[in-house]
Write an enzyme that holds these catalytic residues in place. Structure first.
Site, PDB file in Angstrom:
ATOM      1  N   TYR A 126      47.279  48.934  46.063  1.00 28.87           N
ATOM      2  CA  TYR A 126      46.431  48.267  45.068  1.00 28.87           C
ATOM      3  C   TYR A 126      45.708  47.127  45.758  1.00 28.87           C
ATOM      4  CZ  TYR A 126      44.809  45.326  41.310  1.00 28.87           C
ATOM      5  OH  TYR A 126      43.999  44.567  40.502  1.00 28.87           O
ATOM      6  N   GLU A 160      38.251  46.065  41.471  1.00 26.94           N
ATOM      7  CA  GLU A 160      39.536  46.551  41.954  1.00 26.94           C
ATOM      8  C   GLU A 160      39.487  47.979  42.473  1.00 26.94           C
ATOM      9  OE1 GLU A 160      42.623  46.112  38.851  1.00 26.94           O
ATOM     10  OE2 GLU A 160      42.302  48.173  38.292  1.00 26.94           O
TER      11      GLU A 160
END
Ligand code: GDP
Ligand code: MN
Length: 440
Positions: A101, A189
């Site tokens: 992530y 993101e």
């Protein structure tokens, strides 16, 4: 404004982030053609503006163009978290070795952007944050210095990235950061950023939230808005010039003025309810705008009661009342409604609403209590906890118009022992204050 995965990834690519080859399709046969052109295994992905598409069955690998056409057909007929799928992204399938992530969000408390990374990528990062917060590395970015290379190295070490990938990781992290800054994002993101079969880093999913207030600087990004995929309530609110934010509570609030809306939410909470939304219909709201606002509120299935709190300055109370009544002719509502209208033409406004069998109230405190009582199915008898005395008294005085009213109020309250006690004993006041704090 949210960007789709394919839009986000194309932006990331401009900043040097490696992404898989792919194209968007709106029909299954297009997905087949794209898969044929790519000439290898593909992944077909629903383009809807919600996360967790994978878990919902909106991400499927296809080995052949025929299979791509078939799964695209399935995904295009799906509904993910209430959103119909109109487009799919057909990407070269990645051979995934590791899922990371990597994201940047604006941290208002720290007044700067924070880069976050985790080796537990791929899945729901909120879940990781909740259950294994130690697995997330956070690095605040100084707005004047920008993201420094030592920081990206620190992140890479923090998530145990292979040393050979640190240089590439720095390029991606820097690219993500530049993208975040230049598009005026509040979030950018990559989840997952993968290590693929060749040992290279690649962004397999992307998400960007752009600050709506900066969209005027980015006409090319504003043009990317996909109305098909937006929460219909948000689209309508934006087009009608209403400031609307959906919340999780049960009491729908319609208010004119942002400060008044905040006060209304506080009051609702104070009396044991919880607001379903923030909604500011603005000054001078006409009947049609009021109707649109009411439609928005009632479209939310969580709403169990509606509270109108209108201060009629430029906005006339009768105009608002007519808007409410005309909206009610259009939208079937079976929830109780409480209205407090004060100001220009308030008597006429109240009469219109009383004729329409709505509960009316003279003060905000009374209205909030009635709304909470109504949704809980209790009698709308106004029972004032000691904490309500002050705001109620002040409000009554203001409503009734100044010092003369304050005097007569003092005389009235002298006749009510409960209030007198609460007002005179400092201990009771203190208790009330601490109670109001804990209620927030
Ligand atoms: P999200 O569920 O909406 O976040 O959608 P993602 O694009 O992140 O996909 C969810 C998951 O599907 C990823 O975490 C991967 O595990 C898997 N996935 C996505 N793309 C590919 C791919 O190209 N190949 C393989 N094998 N898995 C993929
Ligand atoms: Mn994802």
């Amino acid at each position: 404004m949210k960007l789709h995965e394919y839009q986000s990834k194309q932006l990331f690519a401009k900043y040097g982030v490696s992404i898989p080859k792919g194209e968007v399709a709106t029909r299954p046969e297009d997905a087949r053609r794209i898969a044929t052109d790519l000439g290898r295994r593909v992944v077909v992905k629903a383009q809807v503006l919600v996360g967790g598409r994978g878990k919902a069955g909106g991400v499927k690998v296809a080995n052949t163009p025929e299979e791509a056409e078939r799964v695209a057909g399935q995904i295009l007929s799906m509904d993910i978290k209430g959103l119909a799928v109109h487009k799919v992204l057909v990407d070269e399938a990645a051979d995934i070795r590791q899922e990371i992530y990597l994201g940047i969000v604006l941290d208002r408390a720290q007044r700067r952007a924070v880069m976050m990374a985790s080796a537990a990528g791929g899945m729901d990062i909120e879940e990781v944050a909740r259950t294994q917060p130690q697995k997330i590395v956070r690095v605040p970015i100084d707005p004047f210095l920008g993201l420094r290379e030592y920081q990206t190295r620190q992140i890479a070490y923090g998530i145990g990235l292979d040393r050979n990938l640190i240089k590439d990781f720095n390029v991606i992290a820097q690219g993500l950061h530049r993208c975040f800054v230049e598009v005026d994002a509040s979030l950018a993101e990559i989840n997952p950023l993968i290590v693929n079969g060749e040992g290279k880093l690649q962004a397999v999913d992307g998400k960007i939230l752009i600050d709506d207030n900066a969209l005027f600087r980015h006409p090319e990004l504003a043009a990317m808005r996909d109305i098909d995929e937006e929460e219909p309530s948000e689209t309508e609110a934006r087009q009608r010039g209403l400031s609307y934010i959906k919340l999780d509570g049960e009491i729908g609030c319609m208010v004119n003025g942002a400060g008044l809306a905040m006060a209304t939410m506080d009051m609702t909470q104070l009396f044991g309810g919880s607001p379903a939304n923030f909604l500011d219909i603005g000054g001078g709201a006409q009947a049609d705008k009021v109707a649109a606002a009411l439609r928005l509120i009632l479209a939310d299935p969580n709403v169990k009661a509606v509270l109108f709190n209108i201060f009629g300055g430029i906005t006339r109370c009768d105009e608002v009342a007519r808007g409410i009544v005309s909206a009610l002719e259009e939208v079937k509502a079976d929830v109780p409604m409480v209205a407090r209208l004060v100001g220009t033409n308030e008597e006429e406004g109240r009469r219109i609403l009383a004729d329409a069998k709505m509960i009316t109230a003279k003060t905000l405190a009374e209205a909030a209590q009635k709304a909470v009582a109504a949704y809980k199915g209790e009698d709308a008898v106004v029972k004032l906890p000691p904490v309500a005395i002050k705001p109620l008294a002040v409000e009554r005085a203001v409503n009734a118009g100044g010092p003369a009213a304050k005097k007569s109020l003092a005389a009235k309250s002298a006749a009510r022992p409960a209030r007198k006690v609460a007002a005179k004993k400092p201990a009771a006041k203190k208790k009330a204050a601490s109670k109001s704090k804990s209620a927030r």
